[in-house]
Design a protein around this motif. Structure first.
Motif, PDB file in Angstrom:
ATOM      1  N   GLU A   1       0.826  -1.209   0.000  1.00 30.05           N
ATOM      2  CA  GLU A   1       0.000   0.000   0.000  1.00 30.05           C
ATOM      3  C   GLU A   1       0.858   1.255   0.000  1.00 30.05           C
ATOM      4  OE1 GLU A   1      -3.380   2.137   2.830  1.00 30.05           O
ATOM      5  OE2 GLU A   1      -3.010  -0.017   3.005  1.00 30.05           O
ATOM      6  N   ARG A   2       1.989   1.195   0.702  1.00 25.40           N
ATOM      7  CA  ARG A   2       2.870   2.356   0.779  1.00 25.40           C
ATOM      8  C   ARG A   2       3.986   2.261  -0.253  1.00 25.40           C
ATOM      9  NH1 ARG A   2       3.646   2.900   7.395  1.00 25.40           N
ATOM     10  NH2 ARG A   2       1.577   3.821   7.816  1.00 25.40           N
ATOM     11  N   TYR A   3       4.350   3.425  -0.802  1.00 28.77           N
ATOM     12  CA  TYR A   3       5.392   3.471  -1.834  1.00 28.77           C
ATOM     13  C   TYR A   3       6.148   4.789  -1.709  1.00 28.77           C
ATOM     14  CZ  TYR A   3       7.403   3.727  -6.572  1.00 28.77           C
ATOM     15  OH  TYR A   3       8.255   3.848  -7.641  1.00 28.77           O
ATOM     16  N   ILE A   4       7.487   4.704  -1.668  1.00 27.99           N
ATOM     17  CA  ILE A   4       8.342   5.872  -1.489  1.00 27.99           C
ATOM     18  C   ILE A   4       9.428   5.875  -2.553  1.00 27.99           C
ATOM     19  CG2 ILE A   4       9.853   7.116   0.119  1.00 27.99           C
ATOM     20  CD1 ILE A   4       8.566   5.392   2.370  1.00 27.99           C
ATOM     21  N   GLU A   5       9.708   7.040  -3.113  1.00 30.23           N
ATOM     22  CA  GLU A   5      10.830   7.189  -4.041  1.00 30.23           C
ATOM     23  C   GLU A   5      11.941   7.970  -3.336  1.00 30.23           C
ATOM     24  OE1 GLU A   5      10.609   8.034  -8.501  1.00 30.23           O
ATOM     25  OE2 GLU A   5      11.153  10.003  -7.707  1.00 30.23           O
ATOM     26  N   PHE A   6      13.191   7.545  -3.570  1.00 31.39           N
ATOM     27  CA  PHE A   6      14.359   8.218  -2.997  1.00 31.39           C
ATOM     28  C   PHE A   6      15.241   8.741  -4.129  1.00 31.39           C
ATOM     29  CE2 PHE A   6      13.000   5.085   0.111  1.00 31.39           C
ATOM     30  CZ  PHE A   6      12.959   5.833   1.287  1.00 31.39           C
TER      31      PHE A   6
ATOM     32  N   LEU B   1       8.767   0.936   7.431  1.00 30.96           N
ATOM     33  CA  LEU B   1       7.443   1.467   7.129  1.00 30.96           C
ATOM     34  C   LEU B   1       6.590   0.487   6.326  1.00 30.96           C
ATOM     35  CD1 LEU B   1       8.635   5.050   6.233  1.00 30.96           C
ATOM     36  CD2 LEU B   1       7.019   4.509   8.077  1.00 30.96           C
ATOM     37  N   ARG B   2       7.179  -0.685   5.993  1.00 33.88           N
ATOM     38  CA  ARG B   2       6.503  -1.689   5.157  1.00 33.88           C
ATOM     39  C   ARG B   2       6.065  -1.066   3.829  1.00 33.88           C
ATOM     40  NH1 ARG B   2       5.466  -6.263   8.143  1.00 33.88           N
ATOM     41  NH2 ARG B   2       5.594  -6.033  10.415  1.00 33.88           N
ATOM     42  N   ALA B   3       7.014  -0.375   3.213  1.00 35.98           N
ATOM     43  CA  ALA B   3       6.734   0.323   1.959  1.00 35.98           C
ATOM     44  C   ALA B   3       7.577  -0.241   0.826  1.00 35.98           C
ATOM     45  CB  ALA B   3       7.017   1.818   2.119  1.00 35.98           C
ATOM     46  N   ASP B   4       7.014  -0.305  -0.367  1.00 32.56           N
ATOM     47  CA  ASP B   4       7.815  -0.508  -1.564  1.00 32.56           C
ATOM     48  C   ASP B   4       8.605   0.766  -1.813  1.00 32.56           C
ATOM     49  OD1 ASP B   4       6.871  -3.067  -2.019  1.00 32.56           O
ATOM     50  OD2 ASP B   4       5.383  -2.459  -3.515  1.00 32.56           O
ATOM     51  N   CYS B   5       9.693   0.635  -2.574  1.00 31.90           N
ATOM     52  CA  CYS B   5      10.478   1.843  -2.824  1.00 31.90           C
ATOM     53  C   CYS B   5      11.196   1.781  -4.160  1.00 31.90           C
ATOM     54  CB  CYS B   5      11.484   2.087  -1.710  1.00 31.90           C
ATOM     55  SG  CYS B   5      12.797   0.855  -1.576  1.00 31.90           S
ATOM     56  N   SER B   6      11.622   2.939  -4.609  1.00 29.97           N
ATOM     57  CA  SER B   6      12.416   3.097  -5.827  1.00 29.97           C
ATOM     58  C   SER B   6      13.537   4.070  -5.512  1.00 29.97           C
ATOM     59  CB  SER B   6      11.554   3.631  -6.970  1.00 29.97           C
ATOM     60  OG  SER B   6      12.335   3.892  -8.123  1.00 29.97           O
ATOM     61  N   VAL B   7      14.749   3.746  -5.971  1.00 26.95           N
ATOM     62  CA  VAL B   7      15.914   4.593  -5.716  1.00 26.95           C
ATOM     63  C   VAL B   7      16.427   5.154  -7.040  1.00 26.95           C
ATOM     64  CG1 VAL B   7      18.271   4.677  -4.827  1.00 26.95           C
ATOM     65  CG2 VAL B   7      16.546   3.298  -3.652  1.00 26.95           C
ATOM     66  N   VAL B   8      16.510   6.470  -7.121  1.00 31.40           N
ATOM     67  CA  VAL B   8      17.051   7.159  -8.290  1.00 31.40           C
ATOM     68  C   VAL B   8      18.279   7.916  -7.797  1.00 31.40           C
ATOM     69  CG1 VAL B   8      16.566   8.757 -10.187  1.00 31.40           C
ATOM     70  CG2 VAL B   8      14.710   7.421  -9.178  1.00 31.40           C
ATOM     71  N   ALA B   9      19.462   7.308  -7.928  1.00 27.80           N
ATOM     72  CA  ALA B   9      20.648   7.901  -7.301  1.00 27.80           C
ATOM     73  C   ALA B   9      21.910   7.450  -8.022  1.00 27.80           C
ATOM     74  CB  ALA B   9      20.717   7.503  -5.824  1.00 27.80           C
ATOM     75  N   GLN B  10      22.933   8.294  -7.933  1.00 27.48           N
ATOM     76  CA  GLN B  10      24.236   7.980  -8.519  1.00 27.48           C
ATOM     77  C   GLN B  10      25.324   8.696  -7.727  1.00 27.48           C
ATOM     78  OE1 GLN B  10      25.053   9.513 -12.430  1.00 27.48           O
ATOM     79  NE2 GLN B  10      26.834   8.204 -12.735  1.00 27.48           N
ATOM     80  N   GLN B  11      26.417   7.998  -7.484  1.00 23.39           N
ATOM     81  CA  GLN B  11      27.524   8.638  -6.789  1.00 23.39           C
ATOM     82  C   GLN B  11      28.046   9.820  -7.604  1.00 23.39           C
ATOM     83  OE1 GLN B  11      31.283   6.523  -6.612  1.00 23.39           O
ATOM     84  NE2 GLN B  11      30.601   5.085  -8.195  1.00 23.39           N
ATOM     85  N   GLY B  12      28.405  10.888  -6.918  1.00 24.85           N
ATOM     86  CA  GLY B  12      29.007  12.046  -7.566  1.00 24.85           C
ATOM     87  C   GLY B  12      28.046  13.028  -8.189  1.00 24.85           C
ATOM     88  N   ILE B  13      26.760  12.690  -8.235  1.00 28.61           N
ATOM     89  CA  ILE B  13      25.810  13.572  -8.914  1.00 28.61           C
ATOM     90  C   ILE B  13      25.353  14.691  -7.978  1.00 28.61           C
ATOM     91  CG2 ILE B  13      23.609  12.438  -8.324  1.00 28.61           C
ATOM     92  CD1 ILE B  13      22.911  12.681 -11.363  1.00 28.61           C
TER      93      ILE B  13
END
Length: 342
Positions: A133-138, A182-194
């Motif tokens: 039910e819960r979804y978080i983007e990082f 939090l029992r959430a699905d998640c998505s990570v949009v990240a890169q070192q140095g950016i």
């Protein structure tokens, strides 16, 4: 039960993170990208995979593997390098019954390509796990991808860079640890140095955020179909490193943060946007707090969270202990926001 091969296609698996079907299979491109499925089976379970990553031990691709909710060890067993199509035995000698499987990418996109082509098992696939039910983007940089978080002085190998993939586990960061609690699905949009407007990379998050995967395909935009409850942003450390070199000021970074926030809100009109800052250096924190205020603050669904500084990990990055402390801070902050929304 007979041994069968199931080609990876929508409907037989659950994925988390930005991913897409390519000629080589389902690409798990980003830190935290996840492939999950369920089966009534017995014996061995094998994945057909495609790998294109450095062969060197210190720069291989690493994955966290769970079977029936249990993390498999040792980590080194689930490292991949080289360029080839091959098979990976996920499990051996399973007792007949219902089993769940989860494969989570630990390293970021630039480490290499990893695609899942098929599942081979004795039995039959079951309905894949449902979206939570819960979804978080990082959205972030090396802090969010976990660079250096496994490094300790005691475990130091003088021949291996403290910032290498050996010491990186992106599934053990403030982001994914908080999402789990939090029992959430998640998505990570990240890169070192950016950075937001400048950094160690030739591109910025402003330029690449809307792409599925900048490193693999710069012409494919993400679909933004699944709408997160919150987007948590941790950017600015690399801007600070390169700000003078690029002729910028903290006020320019603040303006970039406002612009990035508005781009994200344009795709996710109902999402709360949280700037969670301060894990490496705190010079820009007042400016990013000001950016949140400029956007209208909590009244408009924009928030600022001050995190704790920690540079005890590899290359001056947060240690595992620091990641865990900040995961707790983020968990408590988001828990309160979820309660307010209920």
């Amino acid at each position: 039960m007979e041994e069968s091969i199931f080609l990876v296609q929508p409907g037989i698996y659950k994925a988390q993170g930005r991913n897409s079907i390519t000629v080589n299979g389902l690409a798990l491109d980003c830190t935290g990208s996840t492939f999950e499925f369920a089966a009534f089976c017995k014996g061995d379970v094998t994945l057909g995979i495609y790998v294109d990553a450095p062969e060197a031990y210190e720069n291989r691709l690493y994955f966290s593997v769970y079977i029936d909710g249990q993390l498999l060890e040792p980590r080194e067993k689930y490292g991949f390098g080289g360029t080839r199509k091959t098979e990976f035995v996920l499990a051996r000698d399973l007792e007949e019954g219902y089993h769940t499987f989860s494969i989570i990418r630990q390293n970021e996109s630039e480490t290499g390509e990893f695609c899942i082509r098929y599942i081979m098992l004795t039995g039959r696939l079951q309905t894949p796990p449902r979206d939570r039910e819960r979804y978080i983007e990082f959205v972030g940089d090396s802090i969010t991808t976990g660079i250096g978080n496994l490094y300790t002085p005691e475990a130091r190998n003088p021949s291996i860079d403290p910032k290498s993939k050996v010491y990186q586990d992106g599934t053990q960061t403030y982001a994914i640890l908080a999402a789990r609690r939090l029992r959430a699905d998640c998505s990570v949009v990240a890169q070192q140095g950016i950075g937001i407007i400048c950094g160690w990379q030739p591109h910025t998050m402003l330029e690449t955020y809307e792409m599925t995967c900048y490193q693999r395909n710069r012409r494919a935009d993400w679909n933004f179909i699944r709408q997160p409850d919150f987007v948590v942003i941790n950017l600015g450390s690399n801007d600070m490193d390169k700000i003078e070199e690029n002729g910028k000021t903290p006020v320019d970074v603040q303006a970039g943060a406002v612009r990035l926030s508005r781009i994200i809100r344009g795709h996710y009109p109902s999402a709360g946007i949280v700037w969670a800052m301060g894990m490496i250096g705190q010079q820009l924190c007042p400016y990013l707090r000001a950016a949140v205020e400029e956007l209208g603050g909590a009244e408009n669904g924009y928030y600022y969270l001050q995190l704790e500084s920690d540079t005890a990990g590899g290359g001056g990055h947060p240690s595992l202990a620091g990641q865990r402390r900040n995961a707790e801070l983020l968990y408590e902050f988001l828990k309160k926001l979820y309660e307010e929304r209920a």
